[in-house]
Each structure stands twice: as C-alpha cells, then as structure tokens.
Write a protein that holds these residues in place. Sequence first.
Motif, PDB file in Angstrom:
ATOM      1  N   SER A 100     -11.158 -14.099 -26.367  1.00  0.00           N
ATOM      2  CA  SER A 100     -12.259 -14.831 -25.738  1.00  0.00           C
ATOM      3  C   SER A 100     -12.604 -14.340 -24.329  1.00  0.00           C
ATOM      4  O   SER A 100     -13.767 -14.289 -23.967  1.00  0.00           O
ATOM      5  CB  SER A 100     -11.909 -16.318 -25.653  1.00  0.00           C
ATOM      6  OG  SER A 100     -11.668 -16.828 -26.939  1.00  0.00           O
ATOM      7  N   PHE A 101     -11.579 -14.018 -23.515  1.00  0.00           N
ATOM      8  CA  PHE A 101     -11.842 -13.734 -22.101  1.00  0.00           C
ATOM      9  C   PHE A 101     -11.099 -12.500 -21.576  1.00  0.00           C
ATOM     10  O   PHE A 101     -10.501 -12.552 -20.487  1.00  0.00           O
ATOM     11  CB  PHE A 101     -11.435 -14.951 -21.238  1.00  0.00           C
ATOM     12  CG  PHE A 101     -11.951 -16.268 -21.739  1.00  0.00           C
ATOM     13  CD1 PHE A 101     -13.299 -16.606 -21.631  1.00  0.00           C
ATOM     14  CD2 PHE A 101     -11.090 -17.192 -22.322  1.00  0.00           C
ATOM     15  CE1 PHE A 101     -13.771 -17.822 -22.095  1.00  0.00           C
ATOM     16  CE2 PHE A 101     -11.552 -18.416 -22.791  1.00  0.00           C
ATOM     17  CZ  PHE A 101     -12.898 -18.739 -22.681  1.00  0.00           C
ATOM     18  N   ARG A 143      -8.878 -15.353 -11.948  1.00  0.00           N
ATOM     19  CA  ARG A 143      -9.900 -14.831 -12.863  1.00  0.00           C
ATOM     20  C   ARG A 143     -10.591 -13.655 -12.182  1.00  0.00           C
ATOM     21  O   ARG A 143     -11.011 -13.764 -11.027  1.00  0.00           O
ATOM     22  CB  ARG A 143     -10.929 -15.920 -13.228  1.00  0.00           C
ATOM     23  CG  ARG A 143     -10.305 -17.008 -14.058  1.00  0.00           C
ATOM     24  CD  ARG A 143     -11.314 -18.014 -14.555  1.00  0.00           C
ATOM     25  NE  ARG A 143     -10.622 -19.121 -15.219  1.00  0.00           N
ATOM     26  CZ  ARG A 143     -11.213 -20.190 -15.703  1.00  0.00           C
ATOM     27  NH1 ARG A 143     -12.532 -20.309 -15.614  1.00  0.00           N
ATOM     28  NH2 ARG A 143     -10.506 -21.150 -16.281  1.00  0.00           N
ATOM     29  N   ARG A 144     -10.708 -12.551 -12.920  1.00  0.00           N
ATOM     30  CA  ARG A 144     -11.332 -11.350 -12.365  1.00  0.00           C
ATOM     31  C   ARG A 144     -12.845 -11.513 -12.426  1.00  0.00           C
ATOM     32  O   ARG A 144     -13.518 -10.906 -13.275  1.00  0.00           O
ATOM     33  CB  ARG A 144     -10.858 -10.122 -13.157  1.00  0.00           C
ATOM     34  CG  ARG A 144     -11.322  -8.803 -12.586  1.00  0.00           C
ATOM     35  CD  ARG A 144     -10.757  -8.556 -11.219  1.00  0.00           C
ATOM     36  NE  ARG A 144     -11.148  -7.261 -10.692  1.00  0.00           N
ATOM     37  CZ  ARG A 144     -11.038  -6.930  -9.416  1.00  0.00           C
ATOM     38  NH1 ARG A 144     -10.570  -7.789  -8.524  1.00  0.00           N
ATOM     39  NH2 ARG A 144     -11.397  -5.738  -9.007  1.00  0.00           N
ATOM     40  N   GLU A 145     -13.355 -12.358 -11.536  1.00  0.00           N
ATOM     41  CA  GLU A 145     -14.792 -12.622 -11.488  1.00  0.00           C
ATOM     42  C   GLU A 145     -15.519 -11.376 -10.986  1.00  0.00           C
ATOM     43  O   GLU A 145     -14.991 -10.633 -10.148  1.00  0.00           O
ATOM     44  CB  GLU A 145     -15.084 -13.799 -10.555  1.00  0.00           C
ATOM     45  CG  GLU A 145     -14.349 -15.097 -10.907  1.00  0.00           C
ATOM     46  CD  GLU A 145     -14.982 -15.827 -12.079  1.00  0.00           C
ATOM     47  OE1 GLU A 145     -15.925 -15.283 -12.702  1.00  0.00           O
ATOM     48  OE2 GLU A 145     -14.524 -16.939 -12.395  1.00  0.00           O
ATOM     49  N   THR A 146     -16.734 -11.160 -11.482  1.00  0.00           N
ATOM     50  CA  THR A 146     -17.465  -9.974 -11.043  1.00  0.00           C
ATOM     51  C   THR A 146     -18.520 -10.299  -9.988  1.00  0.00           C
ATOM     52  O   THR A 146     -19.058  -9.402  -9.355  1.00  0.00           O
ATOM     53  CB  THR A 146     -18.154  -9.273 -12.235  1.00  0.00           C
ATOM     54  OG1 THR A 146     -18.837 -10.266 -12.977  1.00  0.00           O
ATOM     55  CG2 THR A 146     -17.144  -8.561 -13.105  1.00  0.00           C
ATOM     56  N   THR A 147     -18.832 -11.585  -9.818  1.00  0.00           N
ATOM     57  CA  THR A 147     -19.719 -11.953  -8.711  1.00  0.00           C
ATOM     58  C   THR A 147     -18.932 -12.878  -7.787  1.00  0.00           C
ATOM     59  O   THR A 147     -17.958 -13.509  -8.203  1.00  0.00           O
ATOM     60  CB  THR A 147     -20.997 -12.676  -9.206  1.00  0.00           C
ATOM     61  OG1 THR A 147     -20.611 -13.895  -9.847  1.00  0.00           O
ATOM     62  CG2 THR A 147     -21.791 -11.798 -10.163  1.00  0.00           C
ATOM     63  N   HIS A 148     -19.357 -12.924  -6.546  1.00  0.00           N
ATOM     64  CA  HIS A 148     -18.544 -13.618  -5.549  1.00  0.00           C
ATOM     65  C   HIS A 148     -19.384 -14.559  -4.689  1.00  0.00           C
ATOM     66  O   HIS A 148     -19.208 -14.631  -3.474  1.00  0.00           O
ATOM     67  CB  HIS A 148     -17.790 -12.593  -4.689  1.00  0.00           C
ATOM     68  CG  HIS A 148     -16.993 -11.647  -5.534  1.00  0.00           C
ATOM     69  ND1 HIS A 148     -15.869 -12.031  -6.221  1.00  0.00           N
ATOM     70  CD2 HIS A 148     -17.201 -10.353  -5.862  1.00  0.00           C
ATOM     71  CE1 HIS A 148     -15.409 -11.018  -6.928  1.00  0.00           C
ATOM     72  NE2 HIS A 148     -16.201  -9.985  -6.727  1.00  0.00           N
ATOM     73  N   GLU A 149     -20.308 -15.268  -5.339  1.00  0.00           N
ATOM     74  CA  GLU A 149     -21.079 -16.251  -4.588  1.00  0.00           C
ATOM     75  C   GLU A 149     -20.151 -17.374  -4.105  1.00  0.00           C
ATOM     76  O   GLU A 149     -19.030 -17.504  -4.596  1.00  0.00           O
ATOM     77  CB  GLU A 149     -22.219 -16.820  -5.462  1.00  0.00           C
ATOM     78  CG  GLU A 149     -21.792 -17.586  -6.696  1.00  0.00           C
ATOM     79  CD  GLU A 149     -21.580 -16.694  -7.922  1.00  0.00           C
ATOM     80  OE1 GLU A 149     -21.242 -15.507  -7.746  1.00  0.00           O
ATOM     81  OE2 GLU A 149     -21.713 -17.223  -9.036  1.00  0.00           O
ATOM     82  N   SER A 191     -20.706 -24.308 -21.462  1.00  0.00           N
ATOM     83  CA  SER A 191     -19.972 -23.395 -22.343  1.00  0.00           C
ATOM     84  C   SER A 191     -19.081 -22.512 -21.484  1.00  0.00           C
ATOM     85  O   SER A 191     -19.297 -22.366 -20.280  1.00  0.00           O
ATOM     86  CB  SER A 191     -20.944 -22.547 -23.147  1.00  0.00           C
ATOM     87  OG  SER A 191     -21.778 -21.832 -22.272  1.00  0.00           O
ATOM     88  N   ASP A 192     -18.080 -21.913 -22.107  1.00  0.00           N
ATOM     89  CA  ASP A 192     -17.183 -21.005 -21.401  1.00  0.00           C
ATOM     90  C   ASP A 192     -17.794 -19.605 -21.357  1.00  0.00           C
ATOM     91  O   ASP A 192     -18.618 -19.251 -22.207  1.00  0.00           O
ATOM     92  CB  ASP A 192     -15.825 -20.968 -22.118  1.00  0.00           C
ATOM     93  CG  ASP A 192     -15.025 -22.240 -21.872  1.00  0.00           C
ATOM     94  OD1 ASP A 192     -14.863 -22.601 -20.695  1.00  0.00           O
ATOM     95  OD2 ASP A 192     -14.594 -22.872 -22.849  1.00  0.00           O
ATOM     96  N   PRO A 193     -17.387 -18.789 -20.383  1.00  0.00           N
ATOM     97  CA  PRO A 193     -17.948 -17.430 -20.256  1.00  0.00           C
ATOM     98  C   PRO A 193     -17.298 -16.455 -21.232  1.00  0.00           C
ATOM     99  O   PRO A 193     -16.665 -15.484 -20.832  1.00  0.00           O
ATOM    100  CB  PRO A 193     -17.628 -17.063 -18.805  1.00  0.00           C
ATOM    101  CG  PRO A 193     -16.377 -17.830 -18.498  1.00  0.00           C
ATOM    102  CD  PRO A 193     -16.428 -19.094 -19.315  1.00  0.00           C
ATOM    103  N   PHE A 194     -17.467 -16.729 -22.559  1.00  0.00           N
ATOM    104  CA  PHE A 194     -16.850 -15.883 -23.585  1.00  0.00           C
ATOM    105  C   PHE A 194     -17.339 -14.447 -23.456  1.00  0.00           C
ATOM    106  O   PHE A 194     -18.477 -14.186 -23.084  1.00  0.00           O
ATOM    107  CB  PHE A 194     -17.196 -16.408 -24.982  1.00  0.00           C
ATOM    108  CG  PHE A 194     -16.610 -17.750 -25.292  1.00  0.00           C
ATOM    109  CD1 PHE A 194     -15.241 -17.900 -25.488  1.00  0.00           C
ATOM    110  CD2 PHE A 194     -17.414 -18.876 -25.388  1.00  0.00           C
ATOM    111  CE1 PHE A 194     -14.694 -19.133 -25.780  1.00  0.00           C
ATOM    112  CE2 PHE A 194     -16.884 -20.116 -25.681  1.00  0.00           C
ATOM    113  CZ  PHE A 194     -15.516 -20.250 -25.877  1.00  0.00           C
TER     114      PHE A 194
END
Length: 297
Positions: free
Chosen positions: A73-74, A144-150, A199-202
């Motif tokens: 999933s992630f 979580r390896r987020e790709t945006t950093h707002e 929803s989750d960021p699948f």
Amino acid sequence: MRDTSQPRIDTIINALLAPAGAPGVYARTELFERAIEGLMQMITRNREPAAEVFTFPPVMSRGLLETAGYLKSFPHLLGCVSCLRGDEGSIRKAVEKEDWVEGLGATDLVLTPAACYPIYPLVAARGAVANDGQTFDVSSYCFRRETTHEAGRLQSFRMRENVCVGTPQAALSFRDRWIARAETIAKQLGLRYQIAPASDPFFGRVGKMMALSQVEQALKFEMLIPVRSEEEPTACMSFNYHQNHFSEIWNLRTKDGNLAHTTCVAFGLERLALALFATHGLDVPRWPSAARQILAM
Ligand code: AMP
Ligand code: ZN
C-alpha cells in the motif's frame, strides 16, 4: 477567510519549531512541547477506562511490517534502517570512502509509519479477544518519507492512537464514540473543524482505485482544522475502520471464534498543536480560558 488577527503559519512555525537540517524535521521548543503535553494529558483523560496502554519506539520489526502488507500500500512512504556491516576493516574502508552510503545494508528494522501497526501482532500472540472488543491506547514517533513539505507535513512526527479489536459492531461503535468525543474536544479547545470522508495516500495507479473504494465504503474520516489556510484545512485526526484487513493477516479472533474487525483513531500531535497556535495565536495568556484550562497552559 483567514483570521487576520492571528499571525501567519510561517511566523508560527518559526516561533515554535527550529529547522534541523532536513525538510520536515524540526526541533521542538518548550512552548510547543507544553501544548503537546497538554494534548496528551487530554487524550489520556478521554480514553476508555479498560484501554491498555503501550508506548512504542520509533522503530519496529521490518518482518512484522512486511507481513502487515505495508509495502503493497505505501512503499513510497517507508523508511528502513540501514547500517554498515562487516568486520572492523570493511567498516573502516566504507567510512573512509567518499560515498560511505554505498556500504550500507538494510537491517531488520524499519521506521514505524503509524502507531497502530505494532499492536495487531502483539494482540494476536495472546489469543482471542472478548467479543465486545479490547481497546488500546498506543503512541509512537512515526516516520513517513513525504515528498512535499508544506506547513504541518513532517517526516518525523508523533501519533497517538486509540485502537479497538472486536466484533464488527464493537469496532464500528468505538469509531462512532470517538468521532463524537473528538468533536467535543475540538469545540472545547475552540478549534473550527469539519469531519470529512477521506482516503489514504495509497501507492500508484492501483492505489487510486483503492482510495476511491475506501471513500465509497466510508472506511476513513478525518477531522480537518485550518492550519495553513481556511480553504485547505489540515487533517489533524483520522478515524479508520479496517474491517477484517488486519485480522486476516494476524488471525485476530473474538472469543466466539470469528475474525475480529479493527478500528483505529489517530491524533496527529504536531498538527493538533499547530492548529491550536494557528487558531489562537502565540500569546497563550490570550487563548480562550477553556482551552488553557483543558491543556493546563
Ligand atoms: P493517517 O494514518 O494518515 O490517517 O495519519 C494519522 C494522523 O497523523 C493524521 O490525521 C495527521 O494528523 C498525522 N499525520 C499524518 N501524516 C503526517 C505528516 N506527514 N506530518 C505530520 N502529521 C502527520
Ligand atoms: Zn492506525
């Protein structure tokens, strides 16, 4: 409309969090931590009397997370702990090279991506749970390896979760009780909120379908509170019904022999703290007295 009497979120973040050299990674100030502490005490007062409490470390078994299906999933959000291995000579050679990172090898640990993942195998190992459900209050630093950093999207943050394992009825009524409780809490804290299907960021294209189906089946709701802006409020809590997803994986059963259903209710502690400061400002003595009292601030 934004409440123009309050400072903008960048000003708030600069006052409360110090950059720590990587995007979405911050040092927390004393004032910020006082808000977090107040929130944690408040969640403790709200938990169900029989809830069993666990504090998990920020790492967990890679094998357990693989079994939980996280990579399906992630995979894009997961971080794995890598270390240098071998004898003194090979480790020395690796660090003396310019690109020592090439010498790294994955270990049996991953960075915990949500506080509830470690609880299901722990419960399963103990045998069946009561039909009316067993509840847990768990917390962990999450990665979580987020790709945006707002503002409000961190790579390393704390999650507190209340989890129910029981019959479908028990799991669903637990979620309903917590949605009602969360609304009362938000009102008492003077936070403007809405509860919305989510929803989750699948991962990937198949993930888009999974997200649609999750909304269609009303499996996930979020509490959205203005942090960056009124127009795009931020998810500060989530209310998740997994049906028998985790029970099938871990063979979680109720005493009647059926597969259990599970629910988790997650508080994003940094986001809730930011929501408080974004709403009420940096001058705590001027916050609504109800909020100050609840948070002991
Ligand atoms: P989720 O499991 O995605 O529903 O996350 C539970 C809660 O954790 C969310 O409602 C947020 O409050 C918080 N959260 C999730 N991702 C992040 C992030 N990247 N930075 C800060 N908080 C987060
Ligand atoms: Zn969860």
